[in-house]
Scaffold this motif. Structure first.
Motif, PDB file in Angstrom:
ATOM      1  N   GLU A 134       7.116  12.032  10.031  1.00 44.18           N
ATOM      2  CA  GLU A 134       6.858  10.957  11.000  1.00 44.18           C
ATOM      3  C   GLU A 134       7.279   9.562  10.528  1.00 44.18           C
ATOM      4  O   GLU A 134       7.411   8.650  11.320  1.00 44.18           O
ATOM      5  CB  GLU A 134       5.361  10.927  11.356  1.00 44.18           C
ATOM      6  N   SER A 135       7.407   9.385   9.209  1.00 40.83           N
ATOM      7  CA  SER A 135       7.802   8.057   8.702  1.00 40.83           C
ATOM      8  C   SER A 135       8.543   8.230   7.384  1.00 40.83           C
ATOM      9  O   SER A 135       8.435   9.272   6.727  1.00 40.83           O
ATOM     10  CB  SER A 135       6.560   7.173   8.502  1.00 40.83           C
ATOM     11  N   ILE A 136       9.281   7.176   6.992  1.00 41.55           N
ATOM     12  CA  ILE A 136      10.030   7.264   5.728  1.00 41.55           C
ATOM     13  C   ILE A 136      10.129   5.871   5.093  1.00 41.55           C
ATOM     14  O   ILE A 136      10.277   4.873   5.810  1.00 41.55           O
ATOM     15  CB  ILE A 136      11.444   7.859   5.981  1.00 41.55           C
ATOM     16  N   ASP A 137      10.000   5.837   3.775  1.00 40.78           N
ATOM     17  CA  ASP A 137      10.234   4.587   3.056  1.00 40.78           C
ATOM     18  C   ASP A 137      11.730   4.551   2.718  1.00 40.78           C
ATOM     19  O   ASP A 137      12.227   5.429   2.011  1.00 40.78           O
ATOM     20  CB  ASP A 137       9.397   4.541   1.768  1.00 40.78           C
ATOM     21  N   VAL A 138      12.429   3.534   3.227  1.00 40.53           N
ATOM     22  CA  VAL A 138      13.893   3.561   3.117  1.00 40.53           C
ATOM     23  C   VAL A 138      14.381   3.341   1.686  1.00 40.53           C
ATOM     24  O   VAL A 138      15.522   3.662   1.365  1.00 40.53           O
ATOM     25  CB  VAL A 138      14.586   2.549   4.074  1.00 40.53           C
ATOM     26  N   VAL A 139      13.526   2.803   0.803  1.00 40.36           N
ATOM     27  CA  VAL A 139      13.929   2.630  -0.594  1.00 40.36           C
ATOM     28  C   VAL A 139      13.617   3.894  -1.400  1.00 40.36           C
ATOM     29  O   VAL A 139      14.517   4.553  -1.921  1.00 40.36           O
ATOM     30  CB  VAL A 139      13.232   1.410  -1.238  1.00 40.36           C
ATOM     31  N   SER A 140      12.319   4.232  -1.480  1.00 38.82           N
ATOM     32  CA  SER A 140      11.927   5.291  -2.420  1.00 38.82           C
ATOM     33  C   SER A 140      12.112   6.701  -1.870  1.00 38.82           C
ATOM     34  O   SER A 140      12.224   7.646  -2.636  1.00 38.82           O
ATOM     35  CB  SER A 140      10.459   5.095  -2.831  1.00 38.82           C
ATOM     36  N   LEU A 415      10.062  -0.323   2.235  1.00 34.20           N
ATOM     37  CA  LEU A 415      10.040  -0.702   3.654  1.00 34.20           C
ATOM     38  C   LEU A 415       9.898   0.607   4.423  1.00 34.20           C
ATOM     39  O   LEU A 415      10.807   1.446   4.396  1.00 34.20           O
ATOM     40  CB  LEU A 415      11.352  -1.412   4.057  1.00 34.20           C
ATOM     41  N   THR A 416       8.723   0.809   5.044  1.00 37.52           N
ATOM     42  CA  THR A 416       8.485   2.084   5.729  1.00 37.52           C
ATOM     43  C   THR A 416       8.730   1.937   7.227  1.00 37.52           C
ATOM     44  O   THR A 416       8.254   0.982   7.845  1.00 37.52           O
ATOM     45  CB  THR A 416       7.034   2.562   5.474  1.00 37.52           C
ATOM     46  N   VAL A 417       9.497   2.871   7.765  1.00 36.43           N
ATOM     47  CA  VAL A 417       9.700   2.892   9.222  1.00 36.43           C
ATOM     48  C   VAL A 417       9.101   4.173   9.792  1.00 36.43           C
ATOM     49  O   VAL A 417       9.043   5.193   9.112  1.00 36.43           O
ATOM     50  CB  VAL A 417      11.200   2.794   9.610  1.00 36.43           C
ATOM     51  N   ARG A 418       8.671   4.072  11.043  1.00 29.62           N
ATOM     52  CA  ARG A 418       8.116   5.238  11.734  1.00 29.62           C
ATOM     53  C   ARG A 418       9.132   5.750  12.739  1.00 29.62           C
ATOM     54  O   ARG A 418       9.878   4.965  13.335  1.00 29.62           O
ATOM     55  CB  ARG A 418       6.848   4.835  12.502  1.00 29.62           C
TER      56      ARG A 418
END
Ligand code: HEM
Length: 421
Positions: A134-140, A415-418
């Motif tokens: 459902e979400s992802i941290d674009v860096v880690s 930076l987390t996006v959903r």
């Protein structure tokens, strides 16, 4: 203890604090202050020069500085690179060593590798996005692991583990390009990492060399290619130069691409129309168009707002203009690449977000002799990463702090996006 040492000792804490502040300037502080400072400079005082520091803001002057390695050298990087591993192209200017090493590297990093590097990156990133749910941290959870996988496969020199490799690369990048005031702690950390990394790489080089010598099946990666060149005419690298060049390029790869992806996503999240346009391009599989969104987003939030040069002898910038300035020998120059990309004398509608700009409007990869060696890799890999992120469900910022672009020192750390809908 001499007087100099005494003074140094007495003011050490304050000097370290100042150095830390300057370091932070390159991260979150610079994002807020640099565009305003540069806009003021472009309107009122395009060149500011003191004995210690010179800042240039107009595209023409930035190009003059970066285009003349005789008068404006990479002398600030050179000794630091030497301390980390040994000579590397970005630390030496227009010399036989520069051209030799560039050409030797070009025999292993080939034009025909670029498209497959982009395609492979798209595959890695798609896997990560689908695993994320459902979400992802674009860096880690996206950029870092995808980059590590790509570099391990292409160069053939994995770190002891993914996190360690990424940490080494960032610590050393910080020392080489951001630690302008030579904060001791930053330097020590980088030197300790570099010592471990040198030994680690020497080990990998020895093992691969032995495997090649024994006629074993080895992967066709950059390490194998560089080692095979040792028996195949000029230009070639000895083992130690293979180490310098692999280390130098990984340092140039992980922190920059990861940083740039986080920044580009952050800019798009602030611009509803552009985000929608980029998602449509990604769903159409138009990676070139996704790229136009990425470069334009980075023009507003580049990973570096200026490039550093050293002026070894008194030199005149912008000769014959009303801003003509003599730069004093020893002055560090900040060539304002961010400013150059917003200079209305050089590019059309600089404050508009446009996806039809010519490549020449961008100075994200520098200018002149030291223009980024990895530029073609990035031009394939960044659009691939962004495509994987945008081609599915619409994205929005995660709620709360997670949805903000966060920094650790000068580097974006999260930076987390959903994924909505
Ligand atoms: C978004 C990612 C990247 C950005 C924004 C970027 C930016 C830059 C910039 C601005 C320079 C010029 C530095 C100067 O003149 O002081 C540079 C040089 C360089 N970059 Fe990159 N870079 C990126 C990725 C890469 C990658 C993936 C590699 C290696 C695979 C790489 C390797 C290098 C090298 C070796 C140089 C020195 C070139 C020379 O001295 O001729 N960079 N990069």
């Amino acid at each position: 203890m001499g007087l100099d040492d005494e003074i140094r000792e007495r003011f050490k804490d304050r000097a370290d604090k100042l150095a830390e502040d300057v370091s932070n300037l390159f991260g979150q502080v610079a994002d807020k202050t640099a565009p305003r400072l540069f806009a003021f400079m472009r309107d009122h005082k395009p060149i500011i020069s003191t004995k210690a520091l010179t800042v240039v803001a107009l595209a023409e002057d930035v190009k003059e500085v970066l285009g003349d390695p005789q008068r404006f050298t990479a002398g600030l990087y050179g000794p630091k690179m030497q301390a980390v591993t040994g000579p590397f192209i970005l630390g030496v200017d227009d010399t036989p060593l520069y051209h030799h090493d560039h050409a030797a590297m070009d025999r292993a990093v080939r034009r025909e590798d670029m498209q497959p590097l982009g395609d492979a990156m798209l595959g890695y990133a798609r896997e990560l996005v689908s695993e994320a749910g459902e979400s992802i941290d674009v860096v880690s959870e996206l950029a870092d692991p995808a980059l590590i996988r790509s570099i391990d496969a292409y160069f053939g020199t994995p770190g002891p583990d993914a996190q360690t490799q990424a940490r080494w690369a960032r610590d050393i990048f910080w020392e080489l390009f951001i630690n302008v005031n030579n904060l001791a702690e930053t330097r020590e950390r980088a030197l300790q990492d570099a010592a471990l990394w040198r030994t680690h790489l020497d080990g990998l080089i020895d093992v691969r060399k032995a495997a090649i010598g024994a006629g074993e099946d080895v992967p066709d990666d950059v390490l194998t290619r560089l080692l095979r060149l040792q028996d195949d005419g000029e230009p070639k690298f000895f083992d130690i130069a293979i180490r310098h060049n692999i280390l130098g390029n990984i340092v140039g790869w992980i922190p920059t691409v990861s940083n740039s992806l986080a920044r580009a996503v952050n800019v798009l999240l602030e611009r509803e129309d552009e985000l929608r346009g980029a998602q449509a391009a990604a769903r159409d599989g138009d990676r070139a168009l996704v790229g136009q969104y990425v470069w334009e987003a980075l023009r507003f939030s580049p990973q570096n707002f200026a490039l550093l040069r050293l002026c070894p002898q008194d030199a005149v910038i912008a000769a014959g203009t009303d801003r003509e300035t003599t730069v004093k020998a020893g002055s560090t120059i900040f060539a304002g690449t961010l400013s150059a990309m917003h200079d209305e004398r050089a590019i059309a509608d600089p404050e508009d977000f446009r996806i039809d700009r010519p490549w020449s409007d961008y100075m994200l990869f520098g200018h002149g002799l030291h223009t980024c060696y990895g530029q073609q890799i990035v031009r394939h890999q960044l659009p691939a990463l962004m495509t994987a992120l945008l081609e599915g469900r619409p994205i929005t910022r995660a709620r709360g702090d997670d949805g903000d672009l966060k920094f650790e020192g000068p580097f974006p750390s999260g930076l987390t996006v959903r994924f909505d809908g």
